[in-house]
Scaffold this motif. Structure first.
Motif, PDB file in Angstrom:
ATOM      1  N   GLN A  73      -2.404  16.769   3.157  1.00 33.67           N
ATOM      2  CA  GLN A  73      -2.863  15.842   4.170  1.00 33.67           C
ATOM      3  C   GLN A  73      -2.684  14.401   3.683  1.00 33.67           C
ATOM      4  OE1 GLN A  73      -6.976  16.863   4.660  1.00 33.67           O
ATOM      5  NE2 GLN A  73      -6.541  19.020   5.160  1.00 33.67           N
ATOM      6  N   PRO A  74      -2.598  13.438   4.615  1.00 31.10           N
ATOM      7  CA  PRO A  74      -2.584  12.030   4.203  1.00 31.10           C
ATOM      8  C   PRO A  74      -3.868  11.668   3.468  1.00 31.10           C
ATOM      9  CG  PRO A  74      -1.919  12.275   6.500  1.00 31.10           C
ATOM     10  CD  PRO A  74      -2.447  13.608   6.069  1.00 31.10           C
ATOM     11  N   ASP A 134       2.889  12.851  17.550  1.00 30.70           N
ATOM     12  CA  ASP A 134       1.828  12.411  16.643  1.00 30.70           C
ATOM     13  C   ASP A 134       2.269  12.512  15.188  1.00 30.70           C
ATOM     14  OD1 ASP A 134       0.120  11.794  18.692  1.00 30.70           O
ATOM     15  OD2 ASP A 134      -0.959  13.700  18.646  1.00 30.70           O
ATOM     16  N   ASP A 135       1.722  11.600  14.352  1.00 33.04           N
ATOM     17  CA  ASP A 135       2.093  11.546  12.938  1.00 33.04           C
ATOM     18  C   ASP A 135       1.185  12.396  12.050  1.00 33.04           C
ATOM     19  OD1 ASP A 135       4.171   9.641  13.400  1.00 33.04           O
ATOM     20  OD2 ASP A 135       2.626   8.089  13.600  1.00 33.04           O
ATOM     21  N   ILE A 190       0.840  -1.200   0.000  1.00 32.20           N
ATOM     22  CA  ILE A 190       0.000   0.000   0.000  1.00 32.20           C
ATOM     23  C   ILE A 190       0.874   1.248   0.000  1.00 32.20           C
ATOM     24  CG2 ILE A 190      -1.676   1.349   1.310  1.00 32.20           C
ATOM     25  CD1 ILE A 190      -2.958  -1.027   0.073  1.00 32.20           C
ATOM     26  N   ALA A 191       1.918   1.251   0.807  1.00 29.64           N
ATOM     27  CA  ALA A 191       2.801   2.421   0.889  1.00 29.64           C
ATOM     28  C   ALA A 191       3.507   2.681  -0.431  1.00 29.64           C
ATOM     29  CB  ALA A 191       3.818   2.218   2.004  1.00 29.64           C
ATOM     30  N   ASN A 233       1.273   8.681  -0.624  1.00 27.93           N
ATOM     31  CA  ASN A 233       0.529   9.705   0.099  1.00 27.93           C
ATOM     32  C   ASN A 233      -0.527   9.130   1.037  1.00 27.93           C
ATOM     33  OD1 ASN A 233       1.701  12.149  -1.108  1.00 27.93           O
ATOM     34  ND2 ASN A 233       0.790  11.363  -3.004  1.00 27.93           N
ATOM     35  N   TYR A 234      -0.650   7.806   1.079  1.00 28.35           N
ATOM     36  CA  TYR A 234      -1.687   7.201   1.919  1.00 28.35           C
ATOM     37  C   TYR A 234      -1.543   7.692   3.357  1.00 28.35           C
ATOM     38  CZ  TYR A 234      -5.039   3.689   3.439  1.00 28.35           C
ATOM     39  OH  TYR A 234      -6.152   3.060   3.938  1.00 28.35           O
ATOM     40  N   MET A 235      -0.297   7.666   3.860  1.00 31.01           N
ATOM     41  CA  MET A 235      -0.010   8.242   5.170  1.00 31.01           C
ATOM     42  C   MET A 235       1.058   9.330   5.083  1.00 31.01           C
ATOM     43  SD  MET A 235      -0.110   4.923   7.692  1.00 31.01           S
ATOM     44  CE  MET A 235      -1.652   4.099   8.062  1.00 31.01           C
ATOM     45  N   LEU A 236       1.338   9.766   3.863  1.00 26.87           N
ATOM     46  CA  LEU A 236       2.341  10.786   3.528  1.00 26.87           C
ATOM     47  C   LEU A 236       3.765  10.213   3.627  1.00 26.87           C
ATOM     48  CD1 LEU A 236       1.181  14.215   4.992  1.00 26.87           C
ATOM     49  CD2 LEU A 236       1.053  13.391   2.634  1.00 26.87           C
ATOM     50  N   ASP A 237       4.545  10.547   2.618  1.00 22.04           N
ATOM     51  CA  ASP A 237       5.980  10.242   2.591  1.00 22.04           C
ATOM     52  C   ASP A 237       6.271   8.751   2.721  1.00 22.04           C
ATOM     53  OD1 ASP A 237       6.473  13.037   2.483  1.00 22.04           O
ATOM     54  OD2 ASP A 237       6.304  13.139   4.670  1.00 22.04           O
TER      55      ASP A 237
END
Length: 472
Positions: free
Chosen positions: A344-345, A307-308, A253-254, A259-263
């Motif tokens: 944003q993610p 926090d992420d 997924i990454a 960009n799913y959770m950014l970077d």
């Protein structure tokens, strides 16, 4: 997503919408005023009397103009029925034996509070996406059990348990106590949830969700929360929600969507703090025909330095319901959201297309973005509204059956601001969305609303959409 689950609820549960009873025997004094005597309750075998009286604006000793008594009784009846604790509510006025005052009797019929249901529901956003886009794939379903124990202690509290398996295994538990203090103004909810995904929507492309199909777990999510509520007045509510959330995704997924959770991150955790104010003065929260509701919310994702996520959301909504007479009703409403910062993610970039946040006619699309605005208008005509009492059913919670039907026309408009359209190759973002149509609403057992709509959107697409939901 909840369509099939609601259908099952349709079989097991019952709710009704009743009218107040006003005794013509009550006689005002020489000034045209009625003085309230005793206010009593009957039929509450489990619910504490104070929970019911807390909803009543009419108190012993009140002096009410005779011409306004019927209206005030109806307003209080609506507040009692909107607790969702009762099948029927009647308010009866009768002279006190002293002949100087008028007593009020609140006659209620309690619901069946213990509910254990099998769960069989769709994993997609709605029935229509599953029907048209997923080709009625029965593997995209979840199954399990839902347990709800309402009014556990007689104080309108509720315990909920959910165990789902299949397409998206999920486990949830939550307990709500709406009246924590003696003043019956403060409440609390605590809960936790855990879910895993194998097949996962990893991005939105051209306004459609794209999935990674896999036999391996591609996403895990866990969150726990505590919410405090404050109700100083009958229609005004304040709430503060504090939750901790953690999500993990697979390497695949990454890689597919950095960009799913950014970077390219595989892990995301944060503390979220949300404050909400709401004002709800609708005649019936299950299917409103009169009144208005308003809410405003500010939510901060990322409270701690570790926090992420660091995002601020501002929400607002308003809806007005107007009876036009001769069984015609109109309602209009708007809602919107703005967020900061704009990068944003993907996991948090949610625009229109989920739940009721959509322009009707675009049920098959997801329009991602950081900000959005939505306007909905509806004109409806009540074909009938009946309530049947089936005396041959011995259980009082199940022998009152309501049924109402409304034909309607609607027109919606919306706009989603997407600051990074290249991430999703959006065609609908950053442009006006228009949809209109006509349909039939069937309202019955325990807040269940079945909708049959024919829609036309600005793309020229005409479709028939079906939806079953529970209105709250």
């Amino acid at each position: 997503m909840n369509s099939v689950k609601s259908c099952i609820s349709f079989i097991f549960l019952l709710l009704t919408y009743t009218q107040a009873t006003y005794s013509q025997e009550v006689v005002p004094d020489s000034t045209g005023t009625i003085v309230i005597g005793e206010v009593s309750v009957e039929g509450n075998h489990k619910t504490r009397t104070g929970i019911i009286l807390r909803e009543m604006a009419i108190k012993p000793g009140d002096a009410i103009p005779a011409a306004l008594l019927k209206e005030k009784l109806e307003v209080d009846r609506r507040k009692v029925i909107n607790t969702n604790l009762f099948i029927t509510v009647e308010l009866l006025a009768k002279p006190n034996p002293d002949s100087l005052r008028t007593d009020i009797l609140i006659l209620v019929k309690e619901r069946w509070y213990l509910i254990a249901l099998p769960v069989f529901q769709l994993a997609d956003r709605n029935f229509n996406e599953w029907w048209y886009e997923r080709k009625r794939d029965l593997s995209r379903t979840t199954y399990g059990a839902y347990f709800s124990y309402g009014n556990v202690t007689g104080r309108a509290d509720k315990l909920r348990l959910l165990a789902e398996f299949g397409f998206i295994p999920k486990f949830e538990i939550a307990y709500t106590l709406p009246y924590l203090d003696k003043a019956q103004k403060t409440g609390i909810t605590i809960g936790t949830s855990f879910s895993i995904n194998k097949t996962t929507a990893y991005r939105t492309w051209r306004d459609k969700l794209q999935y990674l199909n896999s036999e391996d777990v591609n996403r895990r999510r866990f969150y726990t929360y505590v919410s405090l509520t404050r109700r100083n007045k009958y229609y005004a509510f304040h709430s503060v929600d504090l939750r901790w959330s953690q999500s993990r995704i697979s390497d695949t997924i990454a890689i597919l969507n950095p960009n799913y959770m950014l970077d390219g991150r595989r892990r995301q955790q944060y503390v979220q703090l949300t404050y909400t104010f709401s004002y709800d003065k609708r005649d019936n929260v299950q299917y409103a025909l009169q009144g208005q509701s308003f809410s405003a919310q500010i939510s901060k994702l990322g409270i701690l330095p570790c926090d992420d996520v660091n995002t601020l959301y501002l929400y607002g909504s308003y809806r007005k319901y107007v009876p036009l007479g001769k069984n015609f009703y109109f309602n209009t409403g708007m809602r919107g959201r703005v967020s900061f910062p704009k990068r944003q993610p993907y996991l948090q970039t949610i625009g229109l297309g989920y739940r009721n946040d959509l322009v009707r006619g675009y049920e098959l699309y997801v329009v991602d973005g950081q900000d959005y605005a939505l306007l909905k208008n509806e004109l409806k005509y009540r074909l009938f509204s009946v309530q049947k009492h089936l005396s041959f059913i011995p259980i009082r919670q199940f022998n009152t059956i309501p049924l109402a039907a409304y034909i309607n026309t609607f027109a919606d408009a919306g706009y989603v601001k997407n600051s990074y359209p290249e991430f999703s190759n959006t065609r609908l973002g950053n442009s006006m969305l228009y949809g209109a149509g006509a349909g039939l609403d069937v309202v019955t057992f325990y807040n269940i609303v079945t909708r049959f709509n024919i829609t036309l959107n600005a793309k020229g697409e005409r479709r028939f959409f079906f939806n079953v939901s529970r209105e709250f």
